[in-house]
Design a protein around this motif. Structure first.
Motif, short mmCIF file in Angstrom:
data_model
loop_
_atom_site.label_atom_id
_atom_site.label_comp_id
_atom_site.label_asym_id
_atom_site.label_seq_id
_atom_site.Cartn_x
_atom_site.Cartn_y
_atom_site.Cartn_z
N ASP A 55 -28.82 -50.80 18.24
CA ASP A 55 -29.09 -49.55 17.52
C ASP A 55 -30.55 -49.61 17.06
N ALA A 56 -31.38 -48.69 17.55
CA ALA A 56 -32.80 -48.71 17.22
C ALA A 56 -33.04 -48.54 15.73
N ALA A 57 -32.15 -47.82 15.03
CA ALA A 57 -32.33 -47.61 13.60
C ALA A 57 -32.06 -48.89 12.81
N VAL A 58 -31.17 -49.71 13.31
CA VAL A 58 -30.83 -50.97 12.64
C VAL A 58 -31.85 -52.05 12.97
N HIS A 59 -32.41 -51.99 14.18
CA HIS A 59 -33.35 -53.00 14.64
C HIS A 59 -34.66 -52.34 15.10
N PRO A 60 -35.44 -51.77 14.15
CA PRO A 60 -36.67 -51.06 14.54
C PRO A 60 -37.82 -51.98 14.91
N ASP A 61 -37.75 -53.24 14.52
CA ASP A 61 -38.83 -54.18 14.78
C ASP A 61 -38.81 -54.59 16.26
N PRO A 62 -39.93 -54.42 16.99
CA PRO A 62 -39.93 -54.82 18.40
C PRO A 62 -39.67 -56.30 18.63
N VAL A 63 -39.85 -57.11 17.61
CA VAL A 63 -39.43 -58.51 17.75
C VAL A 63 -37.93 -58.57 18.03
N ASP A 64 -37.15 -57.72 17.36
CA ASP A 64 -35.70 -57.71 17.54
C ASP A 64 -35.28 -57.05 18.84
N TRP A 65 -35.79 -55.82 19.08
CA TRP A 65 -35.24 -55.04 20.19
C TRP A 65 -35.92 -55.32 21.52
N LEU A 66 -37.06 -55.98 21.52
CA LEU A 66 -37.79 -56.22 22.76
C LEU A 66 -38.05 -57.71 23.00
N LEU A 67 -38.78 -58.36 22.10
CA LEU A 67 -39.21 -59.72 22.37
C LEU A 67 -38.07 -60.74 22.28
N ALA A 68 -37.19 -60.59 21.31
CA ALA A 68 -36.08 -61.55 21.21
C ALA A 68 -35.20 -61.52 22.46
N PRO A 69 -34.78 -60.34 22.94
CA PRO A 69 -34.00 -60.34 24.19
C PRO A 69 -34.77 -60.93 25.38
N LEU A 70 -36.06 -60.60 25.52
CA LEU A 70 -36.83 -61.15 26.63
C LEU A 70 -36.92 -62.66 26.53
N THR A 71 -37.13 -63.16 25.33
CA THR A 71 -37.22 -64.60 25.11
C THR A 71 -35.91 -65.29 25.47
N ALA A 72 -34.80 -64.63 25.13
CA ALA A 72 -33.48 -65.21 25.39
C ALA A 72 -33.04 -65.07 26.83
N GLY A 73 -33.70 -64.22 27.60
CA GLY A 73 -33.26 -63.96 28.97
C GLY A 73 -32.14 -62.94 29.03
N ALA A 74 -32.12 -62.01 28.08
CA ALA A 74 -31.08 -60.97 28.02
C ALA A 74 -31.66 -59.64 28.47
N THR A 75 -30.78 -58.71 28.83
CA THR A 75 -31.20 -57.34 29.13
C THR A 75 -30.80 -56.44 27.96
N ILE A 76 -31.38 -55.24 27.93
CA ILE A 76 -31.38 -54.43 26.71
C ILE A 76 -30.82 -53.04 26.98
N VAL A 77 -29.92 -52.59 26.12
CA VAL A 77 -29.49 -51.20 26.04
C VAL A 77 -29.89 -50.72 24.65
#
Length: 229
Positions: free
Chosen positions: A183-205
């Motif tokens: 949820d973009a409203a819950v996780h507005p920080d790009p560290v959460d919604w972009l960099l953390a998934p990329l670092t973990a090797g996850a994909t994003i919805v």
């Protein structure tokens, strides 16, 4: 510890560039945009080339990014980091400013050599009316090359941001192979919604203006392994 965001992004794409990497929903407009790793990399490369070739921005210079969580925001941020720019976290002089059209009035607090406005419209449509003093990002960025060779070293923020991303990935339980619904409203920080998934090797919805009545069905249809909403 990883210290180069561009390399982390490339590593996230490498196993299967054609797989969906970032899927964007806006429940206010009904938009769904799905980007493979290869497609997002194309937007990132064009953005980095715009910064280097048109803006003449050099490593270590600052960019302002007044944008909400969005797939185009991912392209802008990753483009800035690929070009070794620092993304400013407070108003002040910057080499380049990227702003959502509805935030153009804030530009006076961000003196910039070049300014780009984003409509954040479905299908990456251009602005109907470009704010004075701005160029239209989606029009300008399409003119630039599809490939960009990142610098060997990361930018001035890369090590700190990636350390934060790794910590957040662990805190939020992200794992390699996950498909994360956020949820973009819950996780507005790009560290959460972009960099953390990329670092973990996850994909994003990534879901903007999330309609919670659709949450369970969306998680099922997107085959999400984890919901962070």
């Amino acid at each position: 510890m990883a210290d180069n965001i561009a390399r982390v992004f490339a590593d996230a794409i490498a196993p299967d560039p054609a797989r969906p990497l970032l899927t964007w929903y806006d429940d206010a407009t009904g938009e769904r945009t799905e980007l493979s790793g290869a497609t997002l990399a194309n937007w990132v490369a064009k953005t980095a080339n715009l910064l280097v070739d048109e803006v003449s921005a050099g490593p270590g210079e600052a960019a302002g990014v007044l944008l909400p969580p969005h797939w185009q925001t991912a392209a802008v941020l990753l483009g800035c980091w690929s070009a070794r720019l620092a993304v400013a976290d407070r108003p002040g002089p910057v080499e380049v400013l990227f702003a959502a059209a509805d935030r153009a009035a804030e530009a006076d607090a961000w003196p910039a050599g070049e300014r780009y406005a984003l409509a954040l419209a479905p299908f990456a449509l251009p602005l109907r009316e470009v704010p004075p003093g701005f160029a239209d990002y989606v029009v300008e960025v399409r003119r630039h090359g599809d490939h960009f060779s990142p610098y060997a070293q990361g930018g001035p923020q890369d090590a700190e941001l990636l350390a934060r991303a790794a910590a957040r990935a662990a805190e939020l339980g992200m794992s390699a192979g996950d498909r994360l619904l956020l949820d973009a409203a819950v996780h507005p920080d790009p560290v959460d919604w972009l960099l953390a998934p990329l670092t973990a090797g996850a994909t994003i919805v990534l879901c903007g203006n999330l309609d919670r009545s659709r949450l369970e069905a969306r998680a099922t249809s997107e085959k999400a392994t984890r919901t962070l909403a």
